[in-house]
Design a protein around this motif. Structure first.
Motif, short mmCIF file in Angstrom:
data_model
loop_
_atom_site.label_atom_id
_atom_site.label_comp_id
_atom_site.label_asym_id
_atom_site.label_seq_id
_atom_site.Cartn_x
_atom_site.Cartn_y
_atom_site.Cartn_z
N ARG A 49 -52.99 -18.55 17.36
CA ARG A 49 -51.65 -18.30 17.89
C ARG A 49 -50.74 -19.37 17.30
NH1 ARG A 49 -48.34 -15.86 21.24
NH2 ARG A 49 -46.68 -17.11 22.16
N GLY A 50 -49.79 -18.91 16.48
CA GLY A 50 -48.92 -19.87 15.81
C GLY A 50 -49.68 -20.73 14.82
N ASP A 51 -49.59 -22.02 14.97
CA ASP A 51 -50.31 -22.96 14.10
C ASP A 51 -51.58 -23.48 14.76
OD1 ASP A 51 -48.57 -22.82 11.94
OD2 ASP A 51 -47.22 -24.31 12.80
N ASN A 52 -52.03 -22.82 15.80
CA ASN A 52 -53.21 -23.27 16.54
C ASN A 52 -54.35 -22.28 16.37
OD1 ASN A 52 -51.73 -25.52 18.00
ND2 ASN A 52 -50.54 -23.76 18.68
N MET A 53 -55.44 -22.78 15.81
CA MET A 53 -56.59 -21.94 15.52
C MET A 53 -57.84 -22.49 16.18
SD MET A 53 -55.69 -21.81 11.52
CE MET A 53 -54.67 -23.26 11.75
N CYS A 54 -58.79 -21.61 16.43
CA CYS A 54 -60.11 -22.06 16.90
C CYS A 54 -61.18 -21.17 16.31
CB CYS A 54 -60.19 -22.07 18.43
SG CYS A 54 -60.37 -20.44 19.20
N TYR A 55 -62.38 -21.70 16.26
CA TYR A 55 -63.53 -20.96 15.75
C TYR A 55 -64.67 -21.06 16.74
CZ TYR A 55 -67.28 -19.29 12.73
OH TYR A 55 -68.33 -18.58 12.20
N ILE A 56 -65.25 -19.91 17.07
CA ILE A 56 -66.37 -19.84 18.02
C ILE A 56 -67.62 -19.44 17.24
CG2 ILE A 56 -67.16 -18.83 20.18
CD1 ILE A 56 -64.18 -17.78 20.46
N PRO A 57 -68.50 -20.38 16.93
CA PRO A 57 -69.72 -20.02 16.20
C PRO A 57 -70.76 -19.36 17.11
CG PRO A 57 -69.73 -22.36 16.71
CD PRO A 57 -68.41 -21.82 17.20
N ASN A 58 -71.51 -18.44 16.54
CA ASN A 58 -72.61 -17.79 17.25
C ASN A 58 -72.20 -17.28 18.63
OD1 ASN A 58 -74.47 -18.56 15.11
ND2 ASN A 58 -74.32 -20.64 15.95
N PRO A 59 -71.18 -16.44 18.70
CA PRO A 59 -70.73 -15.94 20.00
C PRO A 59 -71.77 -15.05 20.66
CG PRO A 59 -69.69 -14.72 18.23
CD PRO A 59 -70.42 -15.87 17.59
N THR A 60 -71.74 -15.01 21.97
CA THR A 60 -72.69 -14.22 22.76
C THR A 60 -71.93 -13.26 23.66
OG1 THR A 60 -72.70 -15.81 24.59
CG2 THR A 60 -74.27 -16.20 22.78
N GLU A 61 -72.66 -12.48 24.43
CA GLU A 61 -72.01 -11.59 25.40
C GLU A 61 -71.27 -12.41 26.45
OE1 GLU A 61 -74.51 -8.58 27.05
OE2 GLU A 61 -75.27 -7.93 25.10
N GLU A 62 -71.78 -13.58 26.78
CA GLU A 62 -71.08 -14.46 27.73
C GLU A 62 -69.75 -14.93 27.15
OE1 GLU A 62 -71.79 -15.24 30.92
OE2 GLU A 62 -73.33 -13.71 30.70
N THR A 63 -69.76 -15.22 25.85
CA THR A 63 -68.52 -15.59 25.18
C THR A 63 -67.49 -14.49 25.33
OG1 THR A 63 -69.79 -16.79 23.49
CG2 THR A 63 -67.49 -16.28 22.98
N CYS A 64 -67.92 -13.25 25.12
CA CYS A 64 -67.01 -12.12 25.17
C CYS A 64 -66.55 -11.82 26.59
CB CYS A 64 -67.65 -10.90 24.53
SG CYS A 64 -67.72 -11.02 22.73
N LYS A 65 -67.34 -12.16 27.58
CA LYS A 65 -66.89 -12.00 28.96
C LYS A 65 -65.71 -12.93 29.25
CE LYS A 65 -71.29 -10.47 30.97
NZ LYS A 65 -72.40 -10.82 31.89
N VAL A 66 -65.78 -14.14 28.69
CA VAL A 66 -64.65 -15.07 28.84
C VAL A 66 -63.44 -14.54 28.09
CG1 VAL A 66 -63.81 -17.38 28.30
CG2 VAL A 66 -66.13 -17.08 29.18
N LEU A 67 -63.65 -14.07 26.85
CA LEU A 67 -62.55 -13.53 26.07
C LEU A 67 -61.88 -12.36 26.80
CD1 LEU A 67 -63.93 -13.47 22.40
CD2 LEU A 67 -62.09 -14.89 23.30
N ALA A 68 -62.69 -11.52 27.42
CA ALA A 68 -62.15 -10.33 28.09
C ALA A 68 -61.21 -10.70 29.22
CB ALA A 68 -63.30 -9.47 28.61
N ARG A 69 -61.45 -11.84 29.87
CA ARG A 69 -60.58 -12.26 30.98
C ARG A 69 -59.20 -12.65 30.46
NH1 ARG A 69 -65.19 -15.18 33.02
NH2 ARG A 69 -64.19 -17.18 32.55
N TYR A 70 -59.15 -13.16 29.24
CA TYR A 70 -57.88 -13.63 28.69
C TYR A 70 -57.22 -12.60 27.77
CZ TYR A 70 -58.61 -18.27 30.60
OH TYR A 70 -58.78 -19.32 31.47
N LEU A 71 -58.04 -11.86 27.00
CA LEU A 71 -57.48 -10.82 26.14
C LEU A 71 -57.40 -9.53 26.95
CD1 LEU A 71 -59.32 -11.56 22.77
CD2 LEU A 71 -57.35 -12.69 23.81
N ASN A 72 -56.63 -9.59 28.00
CA ASN A 72 -56.51 -8.48 28.94
C ASN A 72 -55.46 -7.48 28.44
OD1 ASN A 72 -53.85 -9.46 29.90
ND2 ASN A 72 -55.08 -11.16 30.71
N PRO A 73 -55.23 -6.38 29.16
CA PRO A 73 -54.28 -5.36 28.69
C PRO A 73 -52.84 -5.82 28.49
CG PRO A 73 -55.76 -4.41 30.30
CD PRO A 73 -56.04 -5.89 30.30
N SER A 74 -52.51 -7.03 28.92
CA SER A 74 -51.15 -7.52 28.70
C SER A 74 -51.01 -8.30 27.39
CB SER A 74 -50.72 -8.43 29.86
OG SER A 74 -51.48 -9.63 29.86
#
Length: 223
Positions: A49-74
């Motif tokens: 987002r903008g000039d701020n980046m992150c990298y998540i190595p070896n993501p899991t289903e738990e990782t995606c559960k966290v992502l789903a809470r933030y990458l919501n329909p809005s």
């Protein structure tokens, strides 16, 4: 630019809360060990987002559960070649329910005569970026290496920057309805085709093949 390596779920929550708290857009890119969906392994996920980046190595289903809470329909999730990333993340049981923006599709709608719609080619042409690291430069590196992770994060950054160029142009050219209401929903259809495949009536396909070959030959003979 700020680049962050995410080592655990707590770090991911902190990053997402910090950079999505005041915004509703984020770019995403995946790294895999293959382009074949049925055999690939997800090596990492990059966000920007903008000039701020992150990298998540070896993501899991738990990782995606966290992502789903933030990458919501809005939240609008920006991707380059969205069907691929959607299909990749389905491997980790992640589904996109909100709006998406595919920069590759946007580039095609804005100019269907380009020689290439690859991320790095568009980045060089439109963003005028120099010294771009391409896949050929890092393909033999360990995915846990700093150079590989930096490459992955820059893909998300390039996607974000292209989005900022393409989004107003889509509106200015009167393509918003076509893009948002037709092309973006179709990205999910393309992803589903990758995941589930399609059924082909082999017998009917052969019948059509036999019917069309003589017509093609006749056309050439009488031309």
């Amino acid at each position: 630019m700020t680049k962050t390596l995410i080592n655990n779920l707590e770090d991911l929550v902190i990053w997402l809360h910090k950079y999505l708290f005041s915004g509703k857009e984020i770019s995403l890119d995946t790294e895999t060990n293959s382009l074949r969906w049925y055999e690939l392994k997800v090596l990492g996920i990059s966000l920007c987002r903008g000039d701020n980046m992150c990298y998540i190595p070896n993501p899991t289903e738990e990782t995606c559960k966290v992502l789903a809470r933030y990458l919501n329909p809005s939240v609008t999730v920006v991707m380059h070649n969205a069907p691929f990333d959607i299909a990749v993340l389905s491997k980790l049981e992640f589904k996109f329910y909100g709006p998406i923006f595919c920069t590759q599709t946007a580039a095609f709608l804005l100019d269907e005569n380009k020689e290439s719609y690859k991320l790095k080619d568009l980045t060089e042409e439109i963003l005028k970026a120099k010294n771009i690291v391409r896949f050929e430069d890092i393909k033999d590196l360990n995915p846990d290496s700093e150079k590989f992770q930096d490459y992955a994060m820059m893909d998300a950054k390039y996607t974000w920057d292209l989005y900022k160029v393409f989004k107003p142009k889509i509106k200015d050219k009167g393509l918003t309805h076509l893009f948002q209401d037709i092309e973006m929903p179709f990205q999910h259809v393309l992803a589903d085709l990758t995941i589930n495949g399609i059924l082909v009536d082999k017998k009917r396909a052969m019948e059509l093949h036999q019917e069309t070959i003589p017509k093609r030959l006749e056309k050439h003979i009488t031309a």
